[in-house]
Design an enzyme around this catalytic site. Structure first.
Site, PDB file in Angstrom:
ATOM      1  N   ASP A   1      16.595  75.129  74.296  1.00 58.00           N
ATOM      2  CA  ASP A   1      17.761  75.511  73.502  1.00 58.00           C
ATOM      3  C   ASP A   1      18.671  74.311  73.263  1.00 58.00           C
ATOM      4  OD1 ASP A   1      19.253  77.163  71.925  1.00 58.00           O
ATOM      5  OD2 ASP A   1      20.435  77.997  73.557  1.00 58.00           O
TER       6      ASP A   1
ATOM      7  N   HIS B   1      20.070  77.233  69.131  1.00 57.29           N
ATOM      8  CA  HIS B   1      20.361  78.501  68.473  1.00 57.29           C
ATOM      9  C   HIS B   1      21.591  78.419  67.570  1.00 57.29           C
ATOM     10  CE1 HIS B   1      22.952  79.226  72.137  1.00 57.29           C
ATOM     11  NE2 HIS B   1      23.753  79.729  71.210  1.00 57.29           N
TER      12      HIS B   1
ATOM     13  N   SER C   1      29.320  77.812  72.337  1.00 57.96           N
ATOM     14  CA  SER C   1      27.950  77.350  72.494  1.00 57.96           C
ATOM     15  C   SER C   1      27.777  75.942  71.931  1.00 57.96           C
ATOM     16  CB  SER C   1      26.991  78.286  71.770  1.00 57.96           C
ATOM     17  OG  SER C   1      25.673  77.973  72.085  1.00 57.96           O
TER      18      SER C   1
END
Length: 515
Positions: free
Chosen positions: A164, A134, A258
């Protein structure tokens, strides 16, 4: 005397040839190694690093932080304007995009250009970087900044929304990297560090403990399939493609973390930071990381095949909870209720039927769906898996041979700017070198095989399919992804020329690239 001199000269030349040949062989062997094998070779040749990573004790993390910080990078992405989403955010996980790389501008009237940032982890000295899908899935341009302030454009080697995860590559060598640990050995209560680039800050380290393992929070690919926890209305059978088995930590994780590293006190990578649970969108005590035992399988698949090689049991299931126990009259407290069995799938061949209850995988009790998901996700099509199921009150053991399923196409790789790396990402595909057998079959001397076509890329738009052997790009022979990128650098008048070969013969494509 002349004879002696000549003998010495011959010996010297022979030695040089032997050393050179060995080096070529050694380099070839290293190139074919997995990331774990490469790391072992590197650390075996650098004993001082091994001592540096020895246990630092708790709660002193200075040595662990010093060893990890240089290997965690800042990823900056640029993306074109896209339509805002409709509707309001009712889910507590709606902040997922905003807090890990997807900017708030996407929910507003279309900006001309949006920028976002995240983190990534170098896992080899030759520039391979693991991050979250993402972070880069909507990127038109990806820039990686190292801790020494050097910047590089990155190309996408492979990515997968179900995990992911994404693997990037920059053109550099002799880079610092973070050593893989073993997430199976991570214990609840163990100290861990989160390293990344949160909230626009430079490299930042936070500490906490592992507060849980095998967490499934329903954030990946579960929209529209009912509550992952079984609350409220009865659930429809869930076809599990997204895989969640997160390490939960209270180390502070925020927007920008992230794709960053979760490491143990020895500075070993045990997870990739992926999500937070928060009512406000800022850190509220719970962060989630993909365990490195799963990450290592995924990135090695990306490097070798361009896509994740997945084996499937071939069932749809329902987690066992109060609702399913009442609905189906089940007395078991744990396990998975088999709601459907895929015809001719691995489970069907092994004798598993609708209405059975899966109780164990490899002799380990199944407490939640993540116990099965992660174990299966580490395997490849053709691998065997021991399952225990209950029928009519009796347990039975079977061996299931996992079967392949068509890989899901990932989200859009849309428009880019003019550099070779950006054009590479714009094409929207993953490649792997063609084997000698494939080259012989098609009578070609060069080639890369398209292993995945991403939705929204130029290859999908023009109908280029998986399996095509691309032999030339812009008239230049290609044998690996670096060759493809290099050849894209000679793109003229915004037209990329692709030559390939398949069962139906030689084909050519001319792709107009819009900037």
């Amino acid at each position: 005397m002349k004879k002696i001199g000549m003998s010495l000269l011959i010996a010297a030349v022979g030695g040089a040839v032997a050393i050179g040949g060995y080096k070529l062989f050694e380099n070839k062997q290293i190139e074919n190694m997995t990331f774990e094998e490469k790391q072992k070779v590197y650390f075996a040749n650098n004993s001082e690093i091994e001592s540096m990573l020895s246990s630092t004790g708790n709660p002193d993390f200075t040595e662990a932080a010093a060893s990890v910080i240089p290997g965690v990078v800042n990823i900056n992405v640029t993306m074109k304007a896209r339509n805002s989403r409709s509707g309001g955010g009712g889910s507590p996980f709606d902040m997922f995009e905003e807090f890990f790389g997807m900017p708030q501008q996407r929910r507003q009237a279309q900006p001309r250009e949006a920028r976002a940032s995240g983190s990534g982890v170098l896992i080899s000295p030759d520039g391979y970087i693991v991050t979250n899908n993402h972070v880069v899935e909507n990127a038109d341009k990806i820039t990686v900044e190292l801790t020494d302030k050097r910047t590089f454009e990155a190309k996408v080697i492979g990515r997968d929304a179900d995990f992911d995860m994404a693997l990037l590559k920059i053109s550099a060598d002799k880079l610092p990297f973070v050593r893989f640990g073993n997430s199976d050995n991570v214990r609840v209560g163990e100290w861990v560090l989160a390293v990344g680039y949160p909230l626009g800050l430079q490299s930042t380290v936070t500490a906490g403990i592992v507060s849980a393992k095998g967490r499934e929070i329903g954030i990946l690919g579960e929209q529209g399939q009912g509550s992952p926890y079984g609350y409220g209305q009865p659930q429809e059978p869930i076809v599990r493609t997204a895989v969640e088995s997160f390490i939960q930590t209270d180390a502070v994780i925020n927007k920008g973390n992230s794709g960053g590293a979760l490491v143990n006190a020895r500075g070993e990578l045990v997870g990739i930071n992926t999500a937070i649970m928060s009512p406000t969108g800022a850190y509220a005590g719970y962060g989630y990381s993909v365990p490195v035992s799963l990450v290592s399988k995924i990135v090695n698949d990306f490097k070798k095949f361009g896509t994740v090689q997945r084996g499937y049991v071939g069932i749809q299931y329902r987690p066992i909870n109060e609702a399913t126990r009442e609905e189906f009259g089940i007395s078991d407290l744990h396990g998975l209720y088999v709601a459907e069995v895929v015809k001719d799938g691995g489970a069907a061949v092994a004798g598993i039927k609708k209405g059975d209850v899966l109780t164990k995988v490899e002799d380990q009790t199944i407490y939640s769906s993540s116990d099965l998901q992660e174990r299966v996700a580490r395997l490849n099509p053709g691998d065997k898996l021991k399952l225990t199921y209950k029928r009519d009150g009796k347990e039975r053991d079977v061996t299931v041979t996992l079967k392949a399923q068509e890989a899901k196409k990932s989200a859009a790789d849309e428009e880019t700017n003019a550099s070779a790396t950006e054009i590479f990402n714009k094409l929207g595909a993953s490649f792997t070198p063609a084997s000698d057998a494939q080259k012989k079959k098609f009578g070609v001397n060069s080639g890369v095989v398209i292993t995945q076509v991403h939705r929204g890329g130029m290859f999908e738009y023009f109908g280029v399919e998986k399996g095509l052997v691309v032999t030339h790009v812009n008239g230049k022979p290609v044998n690996n992804v670096d060759d493809v990128e290099s050849a894209l650098g000679s793109t003229k008048r915004n037209i990329v020329r692709i030559t390939g070969v398949s069962e139906s013969g030689t084909v050519e494509f001319n792709f107009p690239i819009q900037y």
